[in-house]
Design a protein around this motif. Structure first.
Motif, PDB file in Angstrom:
ATOM      1  N   PHE A 171      24.975  56.141  40.767  1.00  0.00           N
ATOM      2  CA  PHE A 171      25.441  55.220  40.505  1.00  0.00           C
ATOM      3  C   PHE A 171      26.848  55.204  39.140  1.00  0.00           C
ATOM      4  O   PHE A 171      27.571  54.580  39.189  1.00  0.00           O
ATOM      5  N   THR A 172      27.239  56.035  39.422  1.00  0.00           N
ATOM      6  CA  THR A 172      28.323  56.713  38.483  1.00  0.00           C
ATOM      7  C   THR A 172      29.347  56.593  39.663  1.00  0.00           C
ATOM      8  O   THR A 172      30.420  56.239  39.782  1.00  0.00           O
ATOM      9  N   ALA A 173      29.161  56.938  41.666  1.00  0.00           N
ATOM     10  CA  ALA A 173      29.933  56.320  42.304  1.00  0.00           C
ATOM     11  C   ALA A 173      30.343  55.395  42.168  1.00  0.00           C
ATOM     12  O   ALA A 173      31.181  54.807  42.437  1.00  0.00           O
ATOM     13  N   LEU A 174      28.662  54.467  42.370  1.00  0.00           N
ATOM     14  CA  LEU A 174      29.084  53.293  42.115  1.00  0.00           C
ATOM     15  C   LEU A 174      29.840  52.599  41.026  1.00  0.00           C
ATOM     16  O   LEU A 174      30.723  51.620  40.982  1.00  0.00           O
ATOM     17  N   ALA A 175      29.602  52.986  39.739  1.00  0.00           N
ATOM     18  CA  ALA A 175      30.897  52.245  38.930  1.00  0.00           C
ATOM     19  C   ALA A 175      32.086  52.690  39.121  1.00  0.00           C
ATOM     20  O   ALA A 175      33.325  52.434  37.758  1.00  0.00           O
ATOM     21  N   ALA A 176      32.094  54.099  39.414  1.00  0.00           N
ATOM     22  CA  ALA A 176      33.926  54.298  39.658  1.00  0.00           C
ATOM     23  C   ALA A 176      34.381  53.534  40.450  1.00  0.00           C
ATOM     24  O   ALA A 176      36.098  53.559  40.487  1.00  0.00           O
ATOM     25  N   GLN A 177      34.080  52.837  41.273  1.00  0.00           N
ATOM     26  CA  GLN A 177      35.113  51.816  41.944  1.00  0.00           C
ATOM     27  C   GLN A 177      36.023  51.139  41.606  1.00  0.00           C
ATOM     28  O   GLN A 177      35.548  50.754  40.472  1.00  0.00           O
ATOM     29  N   MET A 186      34.849  47.436  40.342  1.00  0.00           N
ATOM     30  CA  MET A 186      33.415  47.353  39.282  1.00  0.00           C
ATOM     31  C   MET A 186      34.259  47.824  38.283  1.00  0.00           C
ATOM     32  O   MET A 186      33.776  47.424  37.452  1.00  0.00           O
ATOM     33  N   ILE A 187      35.250  48.404  38.737  1.00  0.00           N
ATOM     34  CA  ILE A 187      35.425  49.146  35.996  1.00  0.00           C
ATOM     35  C   ILE A 187      36.587  47.639  36.672  1.00  0.00           C
ATOM     36  O   ILE A 187      36.066  46.945  35.173  1.00  0.00           O
ATOM     37  N   ALA A 188      37.113  47.111  37.459  1.00  0.00           N
ATOM     38  CA  ALA A 188      37.805  45.804  37.001  1.00  0.00           C
ATOM     39  C   ALA A 188      36.794  44.476  36.769  1.00  0.00           C
ATOM     40  O   ALA A 188      37.111  43.934  35.487  1.00  0.00           O
ATOM     41  N   LEU A 189      35.595  43.976  37.082  1.00  0.00           N
ATOM     42  CA  LEU A 189      34.549  43.879  37.166  1.00  0.00           C
ATOM     43  C   LEU A 189      34.005  44.031  35.330  1.00  0.00           C
ATOM     44  O   LEU A 189      33.760  43.003  33.833  1.00  0.00           O
ATOM     45  N   ASN A 190      33.621  45.900  34.944  1.00  0.00           N
ATOM     46  CA  ASN A 190      33.365  45.216  33.472  1.00  0.00           C
ATOM     47  C   ASN A 190      34.183  45.079  33.040  1.00  0.00           C
ATOM     48  O   ASN A 190      33.319  45.104  31.459  1.00  0.00           O
ATOM     49  N   VAL A 191      35.468  45.495  33.107  1.00  0.00           N
ATOM     50  CA  VAL A 191      36.699  45.443  31.936  1.00  0.00           C
ATOM     51  C   VAL A 191      36.862  43.989  31.231  1.00  0.00           C
ATOM     52  O   VAL A 191      36.530  43.436  30.519  1.00  0.00           O
ATOM     53  N   VAL A 192      36.681  43.055  32.469  1.00  0.00           N
ATOM     54  CA  VAL A 192      36.431  41.596  31.977  1.00  0.00           C
ATOM     55  C   VAL A 192      35.147  41.208  31.602  1.00  0.00           C
ATOM     56  O   VAL A 192      35.649  40.317  30.533  1.00  0.00           O
ATOM     57  N   ALA A 193      34.027  41.572  31.867  1.00  0.00           N
ATOM     58  CA  ALA A 193      32.935  41.314  31.660  1.00  0.00           C
ATOM     59  C   ALA A 193      32.828  42.003  29.853  1.00  0.00           C
ATOM     60  O   ALA A 193      32.567  41.294  28.732  1.00  0.00           O
TER      61      ALA A 193
END
Length: 127
Positions: A55-61, A64-71
């Motif tokens: 999960f942390t490997a996926l979240a570090a992409q 994914m970081i850009a998507l979560n900042v926008v979210a």
């Protein structure tokens, strides 16, 4: 036989006024709020299932970081507009006196701030 007149539809009807634009933006942010919930459920599933490293490997992409900042921005906008609409949806009366909108909004935002500080305290404190 004649058919009824149907005026052409404007796809951007909401862009004419600021109020409608904010309304549509708020409704569209619901998609990113749903993504935030899915992401948090993925986190809980990874913690309980023992796949936290994946999960942390996926979240570090970066995507994914850009998507979560926008979210995060969309969720904050959604929350603020939701809390600001509360006095229009709820009439609070105390002994026949109607509580002003600014008091309801202030209470909502204060509770949000207090919960955010409490959550941040537990997350950021060192073990």
């Amino acid at each position: 036989m004649t058919s009824a007149y149907r005026p052409p539809r404007d796809a951007f009807w909401f862009a004419r006024t600021r109020t409608y634009t904010l309304f549509v933006l708020r409704e569209l942010t619901s998609v990113l709020v749903a993504w935030t919930i899915v992401f948090l459920l993925m986190l809980v599933g990874a913690l309980l299932g023992g796949t936290f490293r994946d999960f942390t490997a996926l979240a570090a992409q970066p995507w994914m970081i850009a998507l979560n900042v926008v979210a995060l921005v969309a969720t904050a906008f959604h929350a603020v507009t939701f809390l600001n609409l509360a006095p229009k949806a709820t009439v609070v009366r105390l002994d026949g006196w109607r509580v002003p909108a600014w008091m309801i909004q202030g209470g909502n935002h204060s509770a949000w701030l207090a919960l955010s500080v409490l959550i941040a305290y537990f997350i950021m404190r060192s073990p």
